[in-house]
Write an enzyme that holds these catalytic residues in place. Structure first.
Site, PDB file in Angstrom:
ATOM      1  N   LYS A  73       7.993  -5.075  11.782  1.00  0.00           N
ATOM      2  CA  LYS A  73       6.758  -4.399  12.189  1.00  0.00           C
ATOM      3  C   LYS A  73       5.506  -5.272  12.035  1.00  0.00           C
ATOM      4  O   LYS A  73       4.538  -5.091  12.758  1.00  0.00           O
ATOM      5  CB  LYS A  73       6.575  -3.105  11.382  1.00  0.00           C
ATOM      6  CG  LYS A  73       7.515  -1.985  11.807  1.00  0.00           C
ATOM      7  CD  LYS A  73       7.179  -0.696  11.076  1.00  0.00           C
ATOM      8  CE  LYS A  73       8.153   0.412  11.436  1.00  0.00           C
ATOM      9  NZ  LYS A  73       7.842   1.679  10.815  1.00  0.00           N
ATOM     10  N   GLY A 134       3.178   5.039  -3.245  1.00  0.00           N
ATOM     11  CA  GLY A 134       3.786   3.899  -2.574  1.00  0.00           C
ATOM     12  C   GLY A 134       2.719   2.902  -2.162  1.00  0.00           C
ATOM     13  O   GLY A 134       1.521   3.229  -2.153  1.00  0.00           O
TER      14      GLY A 134
HETATM   15  P1  NDP Z   1       8.635  -0.576   2.295  1.00  0.00           P
HETATM   16  O1  NDP Z   1       9.895  -1.296   1.955  1.00  0.00           O
HETATM   17  O2  NDP Z   1       7.529  -1.327   2.952  1.00  0.00           O
HETATM   18  O3  NDP Z   1       8.021   0.051   0.921  1.00  0.00           O
HETATM   19  C1  NDP Z   1       8.837   0.722   0.001  1.00  0.00           C
HETATM   20  C2  NDP Z   1       7.976   1.442  -1.032  1.00  0.00           C
HETATM   21  O4  NDP Z   1       8.837   2.251  -1.827  1.00  0.00           O
HETATM   22  C3  NDP Z   1       7.256   0.520  -2.010  1.00  0.00           C
HETATM   23  O5  NDP Z   1       6.047   1.104  -2.380  1.00  0.00           O
HETATM   24  C4  NDP Z   1       8.238   0.478  -3.190  1.00  0.00           C
HETATM   25  O6  NDP Z   1       7.627   0.168  -4.420  1.00  0.00           O
HETATM   26  C5  NDP Z   1       8.677   1.910  -3.205  1.00  0.00           C
HETATM   27  N1  NDP Z   1       9.951   2.146  -3.874  1.00  0.00           N
HETATM   28  C6  NDP Z   1      11.185   1.748  -3.455  1.00  0.00           C
HETATM   29  N2  NDP Z   1      12.126   2.186  -4.323  1.00  0.00           N
HETATM   30  C7  NDP Z   1      11.471   2.877  -5.292  1.00  0.00           C
HETATM   31  C8  NDP Z   1      11.894   3.559  -6.469  1.00  0.00           C
HETATM   32  N3  NDP Z   1      13.179   3.622  -6.812  1.00  0.00           N
HETATM   33  N4  NDP Z   1      10.967   4.174  -7.231  1.00  0.00           N
HETATM   34  C9  NDP Z   1       9.663   4.131  -6.899  1.00  0.00           C
HETATM   35  N5  NDP Z   1       9.191   3.471  -5.792  1.00  0.00           N
HETATM   36  C10 NDP Z   1      10.096   2.857  -5.013  1.00  0.00           C
HETATM   37  O7  NDP Z   1       9.094   0.684   3.146  1.00  0.00           O
HETATM   38  P2  NDP Z   1       8.196   1.510   4.183  1.00  0.00           P
HETATM   39  O8  NDP Z   1       6.857   1.674   3.597  1.00  0.00           O
HETATM   40  O9  NDP Z   1       8.311   0.932   5.531  1.00  0.00           O
HETATM   41  O10 NDP Z   1       8.976   2.928   4.240  1.00  0.00           O
HETATM   42  C11 NDP Z   1       8.934   3.837   3.152  1.00  0.00           C
HETATM   43  C12 NDP Z   1       9.662   5.117   3.512  1.00  0.00           C
HETATM   44  O11 NDP Z   1       8.992   5.805   4.551  1.00  0.00           O
HETATM   45  C13 NDP Z   1      11.089   4.881   4.001  1.00  0.00           C
HETATM   46  O12 NDP Z   1      11.934   5.775   3.327  1.00  0.00           O
HETATM   47  C14 NDP Z   1      11.036   5.221   5.478  1.00  0.00           C
HETATM   48  O13 NDP Z   1      12.262   5.770   5.895  1.00  0.00           O
HETATM   49  C15 NDP Z   1       9.926   6.261   5.518  1.00  0.00           C
HETATM   50  N6  NDP Z   1       9.284   6.304   6.847  1.00  0.00           N
HETATM   51  C16 NDP Z   1       9.364   7.481   7.560  1.00  0.00           C
HETATM   52  C17 NDP Z   1       8.773   7.580   8.815  1.00  0.00           C
HETATM   53  C18 NDP Z   1       8.882   8.866   9.575  1.00  0.00           C
HETATM   54  O14 NDP Z   1       8.699   8.844  10.813  1.00  0.00           O
HETATM   55  N7  NDP Z   1       9.113   9.973   8.951  1.00  0.00           N
HETATM   56  C19 NDP Z   1       8.049   6.435   9.420  1.00  0.00           C
HETATM   57  C20 NDP Z   1       7.988   5.263   8.564  1.00  0.00           C
HETATM   58  C21 NDP Z   1       8.596   5.205   7.318  1.00  0.00           C
HETATM   59  P3  NDP Z   1       7.454  -1.384  -4.876  1.00  0.00           P
HETATM   60  O15 NDP Z   1       6.203  -1.865  -4.182  1.00  0.00           O
HETATM   61  O16 NDP Z   1       7.296  -1.300  -6.348  1.00  0.00           O
HETATM   62  O17 NDP Z   1       8.681  -2.121  -4.440  1.00  0.00           O
END
Ligand code: NDP
Length: 487
Positions: A73, A134
């Site tokens: 993206k 997040g």
């Molecule tokens: P990224 O990989 O960019 O970010 C992941 C985020 O999740 C980070 O803030 C990370 O924290 C956090 N995280 C991951 N695992 C954990 C955990 N076990 N405990 C706490 N925090 C955690 O992903 P995206 O931002 O692209 O996507 C995030 C979610 O949003 C996904 O599940 C995706 O499916 C969903 N989504 C849904 C959409 C929809 O249309 N409904 C559209 C876009 C996304 P850290 O920085 O500490 O690693």
């Protein structure tokens, strides 16, 4: 689907793309709008110059539009002729629209989020404070949307502080008037949150298969949330939403990301068709129909079944019939199946063989329904005591999304008045006896439920519509008048 020399080709690029629901959505748009377009997933492996070649190759092949997913993206921006200003701030595009010189990029994820929030009565322009959980790509998009819409204070919590800090620095630059408050995941910090705040959960914590993971642990955070929006839609009720519902404030509204997924797709499709001169506007009827298809595909298990539990008289069979009709699924009643197989009534089985024998039959049947080789989704109405066995509660979860229809003893007495087939309803002080039994089972129903519906005073149709709403997309039924009485 018609494919010929005029077909407008659309698609998704990403790595991986195997589990995408986008072809289902976009090809249904084409079918419903009678537009000659076809949408395909293109697996672009994360290897040197593969993305650049894919974007330029797609343009040379005349592809009308593309969606972009993980991990491209941000990187894809380099290969575009222009990017819309909000997508540039977010630093991520999810939609490429063909122009005469190449593709232009935009971010329809945020349009999808905003539209779904509005559908649930949340207008960001009117909010002073929002909590973002997040700091990844989706959090950045949600935060920028809040900045654009004039939210005054944005609270951000992320597992890694450094990433939250980097997001805060960018937001300060783009939206100097917006106050950014970085919080740690502690009760102490959570007390800084205004009561009843909108929380947008943007992490991947709780996403299938790690469905028990919570994005934040502090109980005080959950107590402050008045409206919980979780971007995740698999499972339908995430651990985060469940926690908000059970340990949060009374009446916290909880919504998952299915609507966002659907609305971002609609925004992408409309842009592509507009650019291609094909027109086509996606109305709510089409969105509802696709919403139902998604509902069946985004469950914790791929079958998308729904399991209704609750005390006798909670309306499992009546609600099950309504729900099965709305979803176009079969209704399977576990008590009826056992009666058919045994050739005698439940009362007779209890009297002849005892309860343990009946429970064995029930567990055996549940094992079949929860079995991996079961292909067909269904709505299951279950017996009132099915939650009594530990194994059954596990199996219920495997069989589908479990919905507990919660009723009071007074509801049960009122609903089953005149029913002479239930020994429990005979004699004096029946309401107290039922109340005692409900109290004994309450924790078991609660423990095994993904979703709880207070079913006492609602009609079956309203309850079924509520289940649709809480588990996915129930737009069609939001305003449906209900003239039918519940039996
Ligand atoms: P990224 O990989 O960019 O970010 C992941 C985020 O999740 C980070 O803030 C990370 O924290 C956090 N995280 C991951 N695992 C954990 C955990 N076990 N405990 C706490 N925090 C955690 O992903 P995206 O931002 O692209 O996507 C995030 C979610 O949003 C996904 O599940 C995706 O499916 C969903 N989504 C849904 C959409 C929809 O249309 N409904 C559209 C876009 C996304 P850290 O920085 O500490 O690693």
């Amino acid at each position: 689907m018609r494919i010929d020399g005029h077909t407008l080709v659309l698609g998704l690029i990403g790595d991986p793309v195997e589990h995408t629901l986008s072809p289902l959505i976009h090809n249904t748009f084409a079918e419903k709008l009678h537009i000659n377009s076809a949408y395909l997933p293109f697996h672009v492996r994360n290897e040197e110059d593969a993305l650049e070649k894919a974007v330029h190759g797609a343009f040379s092949l005349g592809i009308t539009g593309l969606n972009v997913t993980v991990p491209y993206k941000t990187e894809v921006i380099k290969y575009l002729v222009s990017v819309d200003p909000l997508a540039a701030k977010i630093g991520a595009v999810n939609t490429l629209v063909r122009t005469s010189d190449g593709y232009t990029g935009c971010n329809t994820d945020i349009l999808g989020l905003e539209r779904d929030l509005k559908r649930h009565g949340v207008c960001l322009e009117k909010l002073s404070e929002v909590l973002i959980i997040g700091a990844g790509g989706a959090a950045r998009a949600a935060a920028c949307l809040c900045g654009e819409r004039g939210v005054r204070s944005l609270y951000v919590i992320n597992r890694s502080y450094e990433r939250a800090k980097a997001l805060a620095e960018d937001l300060h630059r783009y939206f100097p008037g917006m106050e950014i408050v970085l919080l740690s995941d502690s009760d102490n910090d959570a007390r800084k949150l205004p009561d009843g705040i909108l929380a947008i959960q943007c992490t991947s914590a709780g996403l299938y298969p790690d469905t028990d993971t919570l994005p934040v642990q502090s109980g005080e955070i959950y107590r402050r949330i008045g409206f919980a929006y979780d971007l995740i839609y698999t499972p339908k009720e995430t651990a985060f939403l469940k926690k908000c519902r059970s340990s949060g404030r009374e009446g916290t509204e909880c919504v998952n990301g299915t609507g966002m997924l659907l609305y971002q797709a609609a925004a992408s499709y409309e842009r592509w068709m507009q650019a291609a001169g094909a027109g086509g506007s996606i109305d709510t009827g089409i969105l509802d129909e696709i919403g139902r298809k998604l509902f069946l595909q985004t469950g914790r298990n791929t079958q998308g079944s729904i399991v209704l539990t609750g005390f006798m008289g909670s309306g499992k069979t009546t609600v099950g019939k309504e729900l099965a009709e709305m979803l176009g699924l079969k209704l399977l009643d576990t008590d009826c199946i056992i009666e058919q197989r045994e050739g005698r009534s439940i009362n007779e089985i209890f009297a002849d063989e005892g309860e343990a024998y009946f429970r064995d039959l029930e567990t055996g049947l549940l094992r079949e329904l929860a079995g991996k080789d079961r292909q067909e989704a269904a709505v299951y109405a279950t017996g009132g005591g099915i939650v009594l066995r530990d194994e059954n509660r596990e199996l219920l979860h495997k069989a589908g999304t479990v919905v507990w229809l919660r009723v009071t003893a007074a509801d049960v007495v009122r609903r089953l008045e005149g029913d002479s087939t239930r020994p429990l309803l005979e004699g004096e002080d029946k309401e107290q006896r039922i109340a005692r039994l409900i109290a004994m089972r309450e924790d078991l129903y609660s423990e095994s439920a993904d979703i709880i519906i207070d079913a006492g005073s609602l009609t079956a149709r309203k309850i079924a519509a509520g289940i649709m709403e809480k588990t996915g997309y129930g737009g069609q039924h939001e305003n449906s008048g209900d003239q039918r009485a519940e039996s």
